[in-house]
Motif scaffolding. Structure first.
Motif, PDB file in Angstrom:
ATOM      1  N   GLY A  57       0.837  -1.198   0.000  1.00 57.66           N
ATOM      2  CA  GLY A  57       0.000   0.000   0.000  1.00 57.66           C
ATOM      3  C   GLY A  57       0.868   1.243   0.000  1.00 57.66           C
ATOM      4  O   GLY A  57       1.951   1.263   0.592  1.00 57.66           O
ATOM      5  N   LEU A  58       0.402   2.292  -0.671  1.00 56.69           N
ATOM      6  CA  LEU A  58       1.160   3.538  -0.714  1.00 56.69           C
ATOM      7  C   LEU A  58       1.350   4.090   0.692  1.00 56.69           C
ATOM      8  O   LEU A  58       0.389   4.264   1.450  1.00 56.69           O
ATOM      9  N   GLY A  59       2.598   4.324   1.052  1.00 56.85           N
ATOM     10  CA  GLY A  59       2.921   4.842   2.373  1.00 56.85           C
ATOM     11  C   GLY A  59       3.142   3.795   3.427  1.00 56.85           C
ATOM     12  O   GLY A  59       3.459   4.128   4.572  1.00 56.85           O
ATOM     13  N   GLU A  60       2.993   2.513   3.081  1.00 55.50           N
ATOM     14  CA  GLU A  60       3.095   1.438   4.074  1.00 55.50           C
ATOM     15  C   GLU A  60       4.364   0.614   3.936  1.00 55.50           C
ATOM     16  O   GLU A  60       4.579  -0.308   4.710  1.00 55.50           O
ATOM     17  N   GLY A  61       5.195   0.897   2.932  1.00 56.76           N
ATOM     18  CA  GLY A  61       6.408   0.114   2.737  1.00 56.76           C
ATOM     19  C   GLY A  61       7.638   0.804   3.304  1.00 56.76           C
ATOM     20  O   GLY A  61       7.540   1.761   4.090  1.00 56.76           O
ATOM     21  N   TYR A  62       8.804   0.302   2.899  1.00 52.36           N
ATOM     22  CA  TYR A  62      10.079   0.856   3.352  1.00 52.36           C
ATOM     23  C   TYR A  62      10.997   1.120   2.158  1.00 52.36           C
ATOM     24  O   TYR A  62      12.089   0.548   2.056  1.00 52.36           O
ATOM     25  N   PRO A  63      10.587   1.984   1.245  1.00 49.48           N
ATOM     26  CA  PRO A  63      11.395   2.187   0.032  1.00 49.48           C
ATOM     27  C   PRO A  63      12.729   2.869   0.291  1.00 49.48           C
ATOM     28  O   PRO A  63      13.655   2.718  -0.509  1.00 49.48           O
ATOM     29  N   THR A  64      12.858   3.591   1.383  1.00 54.07           N
ATOM     30  CA  THR A  64      14.108   4.310   1.632  1.00 54.07           C
ATOM     31  C   THR A  64      15.254   3.377   1.999  1.00 54.07           C
ATOM     32  O   THR A  64      16.410   3.812   2.021  1.00 54.07           O
ATOM     33  N   ILE A  65      14.963   2.113   2.298  1.00 57.91           N
ATOM     34  CA  ILE A  65      16.048   1.171   2.570  1.00 57.91           C
ATOM     35  C   ILE A  65      16.850   0.902   1.301  1.00 57.91           C
ATOM     36  O   ILE A  65      18.062   0.666   1.340  1.00 57.91           O
ATOM     37  N   THR A  66      16.182   0.973   0.149  1.00 61.37           N
ATOM     38  CA  THR A  66      16.840   0.760  -1.140  1.00 61.37           C
ATOM     39  C   THR A  66      17.632   1.995  -1.527  1.00 61.37           C
ATOM     40  O   THR A  66      17.221   3.126  -1.253  1.00 61.37           O
ATOM     41  N   TYR A  67      18.769   1.798  -2.177  1.00 63.65           N
ATOM     42  CA  TYR A  67      19.555   2.930  -2.649  1.00 63.65           C
ATOM     43  C   TYR A  67      18.824   3.641  -3.793  1.00 63.65           C
ATOM     44  O   TYR A  67      18.193   3.007  -4.640  1.00 63.65           O
ATOM     45  N   PHE A  68      18.913   4.965  -3.817  1.00 71.81           N
ATOM     46  CA  PHE A  68      18.319   5.798  -4.871  1.00 71.81           C
ATOM     47  C   PHE A  68      16.853   5.437  -5.131  1.00 71.81           C
ATOM     48  O   PHE A  68      16.470   5.140  -6.255  1.00 71.81           O
ATOM     49  N   PRO A  69      16.013   5.447  -4.094  1.00 71.01           N
ATOM     50  CA  PRO A  69      14.621   5.003  -4.276  1.00 71.01           C
ATOM     51  C   PRO A  69      13.783   5.940  -5.132  1.00 71.01           C
ATOM     52  O   PRO A  69      12.760   5.511  -5.679  1.00 71.01           O
ATOM     53  N   ALA A  70      14.193   7.203  -5.263  1.00 74.88           N
ATOM     54  CA  ALA A  70      13.411   8.161  -6.051  1.00 74.88           C
ATOM     55  C   ALA A  70      13.937   8.336  -7.467  1.00 74.88           C
ATOM     56  O   ALA A  70      13.288   9.009  -8.269  1.00 74.88           O
ATOM     57  N   SER A  71      15.064   7.737  -7.775  1.00 71.19           N
ATOM     58  CA  SER A  71      15.641   7.925  -9.115  1.00 71.19           C
ATOM     59  C   SER A  71      15.860   6.571  -9.785  1.00 71.19           C
ATOM     60  O   SER A  71      14.969   6.029 -10.434  1.00 71.19           O
ATOM     61  N   ASP A  72      17.054   5.990  -9.614  1.00 62.82           N
ATOM     62  CA  ASP A  72      17.378   4.741 -10.304  1.00 62.82           C
ATOM     63  C   ASP A  72      16.450   3.595  -9.908  1.00 62.82           C
ATOM     64  O   ASP A  72      16.123   2.738 -10.740  1.00 62.82           O
TER      65      ASP A  72
END
Length: 461
Positions: free
Chosen positions: A322-337
């Motif tokens: 769900g949008l807002g329920e994950g942990y995308p910032t753990i991944t490198y460059f989550p907003a770009s690559d």
């Protein structure tokens, strides 16, 4: 005495499609608004106070471009603008979601800067539609486009303005702004490829010898593809960028196949690509590292970038967190690559497939525009622009999912970065211009400024 029968005159009414486009653009804006609200409710348990401000500013951009289309290109394809709007808006939502996870406000976050770049990119698209009244004029600048493309590719190599980030020398810094000239170079080189191949395709497609069922070209006709291959290898050597090298060479081979309809060019292109890839793997350490991560993303002593991206996709599963329920910032460059991995985690495999379907529709409409174009240059230009988007999506999504080694390309419309947005909105504008000419009734068609249709062979095609 006979009475003459009155003749019946019928006219084919071509619908402009602008009303359909407006409805779909509003629908896309509504989806973006709901996604934005969903992020706020999931992360803060409250409706974002600035939702109408952000969505309102974003909505003004495609609606303004819709007005320009009504003014300058009212027969353009009605699906291209809504598709680009939805992809761009979803990218803004995910970038905003990552800003919230990092505790960044509206002023210091990446989303506000991306919204500004969106406005500039849409304004550039509108300017393209106003200035380029007929896409066939671009054929006059075939070799100028080649020179501009080469200059843009070489700019990052200059000692003063060139900038190296994460091992690749792809950026140019001018004051506070950092641009990636290669994104704009792909447009210039596509114009060059289309203009050059429409003039030489007879020699490339009709002359040669047959061998094992393939019509092989003459040795001197191999020159263009060898130059394109050499350019891709040069990019790989000087800029340490595997993705751009694959993109430019694949683009040329695709346009060459469309121009000649000869399978032999695909075979030759694949053979050259495999030879170049093996040579690069043997000579360059950064390519060896990418291949190692591709074969074993959990290898000891190597970067865990690919592994974290795969774990994020696995965490999302089928339906996503769900949008807002994950942990995308753990991944490198989550907003770009790695923004594709961020979507895969929070929207799941179904949501990610939905995004890929949007890209597929965008490419399909571009190829439909190429089929409908009335002259060779427009066909090759529209096909080249469509293949540019398709190849870029394949390279980045294939790298994240381990179909191919990981590269550093951005995902069109989704990833943060101004250069990519500018280039891709200009591509959409050029496709809109070509589709307007293709769908426009004969009675409203302008005279061909480049006199392409003066050649009977061109008319037949």
């Amino acid at each position: 005495m006979t009475t003459a029968r009155p003749s019946t005159v019928t006219s084919l009414h071509v619908r402009s499609g602008r009303l359909v486009e407006l409805v779909l653009v509003l629908f896309a804006i509504g989806i973006v608004a709901l996604a934005y609200v969903n992020v706020g409710m999931a992360t803060r348990d409250a409706l974002p106070t600035d939702v109408w401000w952000h969505v309102g500013i974003f909505a003004a951009f495609p609606l303004a471009l819709h007005g320009v289309l009504r003014w300058r290109a009212r027969y353009a394809d009605p699906l291209l603008l809504p598709l680009a709007t939805l992809l761009n808006g979803l990218g803004l939502v995910m970038i905003h979601r990552i800003d919230v996870a990092r505790g960044l406000g509206a002023t210091e976050g990446v989303a506000s800067r991306q919204l500004m770049w969106t406005g500039l990119a849409v304004a550039m698209a509108a300017a393209t539609l106003v200035v380029v009244r007929d896409h066939r004029v671009l054929r006059r600048y075939t070799f100028t486009a080649m020179a501009v493309g080469f200059v843009l590719l070489l700019l990052p190599m200059l000692p003063v303005v060139g900038q190296e980030i994460n091992g690749s020398r792809l950026w140019v810094r001018v004051g506070p702004l950092s641009l990636q000239p290669g994104e704009l170079a792909k447009i210039a080189l596509t114009i060059f490829f289309a203009g050059y191949l429409v003039s030489t395709r007879d020699a490339l497609s009709l002359v040669g010898r047959r061998f094992l069922g393939l019509q092989l070209p003459r040795a001197r006709d191999l020159g263009p593809i060898l130059v394109a291959w050499g350019l891709s290898v040069l990019i790989l050597v000087l800029q340490r960028d595997l993705g751009s090298s694959l993109l430019f060479f694949g683009l040329f081979v695709a346009v060459l196949y469309v121009a000649t309809e000869r399978t032999s060019w695909i075979v030759i292109g694949m053979a050259l690509f495999v030879a170049g890839a093996v040579l690069a793997w043997q000579l360059f350490g950064h390519v060896q590292q990418r291949v190692t991560l591709w074969l074993d993303p959990f290898a000891a002593g190597q970067s865990d970038q690919v592994a974290k991206g795969l774990m994020g996709l696995a965490h999302g599963g089928i339906f996503g967190t769900g949008l807002g329920e994950g942990y995308p910032t753990i991944t490198y460059f989550p907003a770009s690559d790695y923004i594709v991995a961020s979507f895969g985690e929070e929207l799941g495999m179904i949501g990610l497939f939905g995004i890929l379907v949007l890209y597929g529709l965008l490419v399909e409409r571009g190829l439909r525009t190429a089929i409908g174009a009335r002259e060779g240059f427009g066909k090759l230009l529209a096909a080249g622009m469509s293949f540019t988007v398709a190849l870029q999506v394949f390279v980045i999504v294939g790298g994240i999912t381990r179909v191919i080694p990981l590269t550093g390309l951005t995902t069109p419309f989704l990833s943060s970065g101004g250069s990519s947005l500018l280039a891709n909105w200009v591509i959409v504008a050029l496709l809109l211009r070509i589709s307007d000419h293709a769908r426009r009734p004969v009675s409203e068609r302008r005279q061909d400024p480049t006199k392409d249709l003066a050649h009977p062979r061109e008319v037949a095609r």
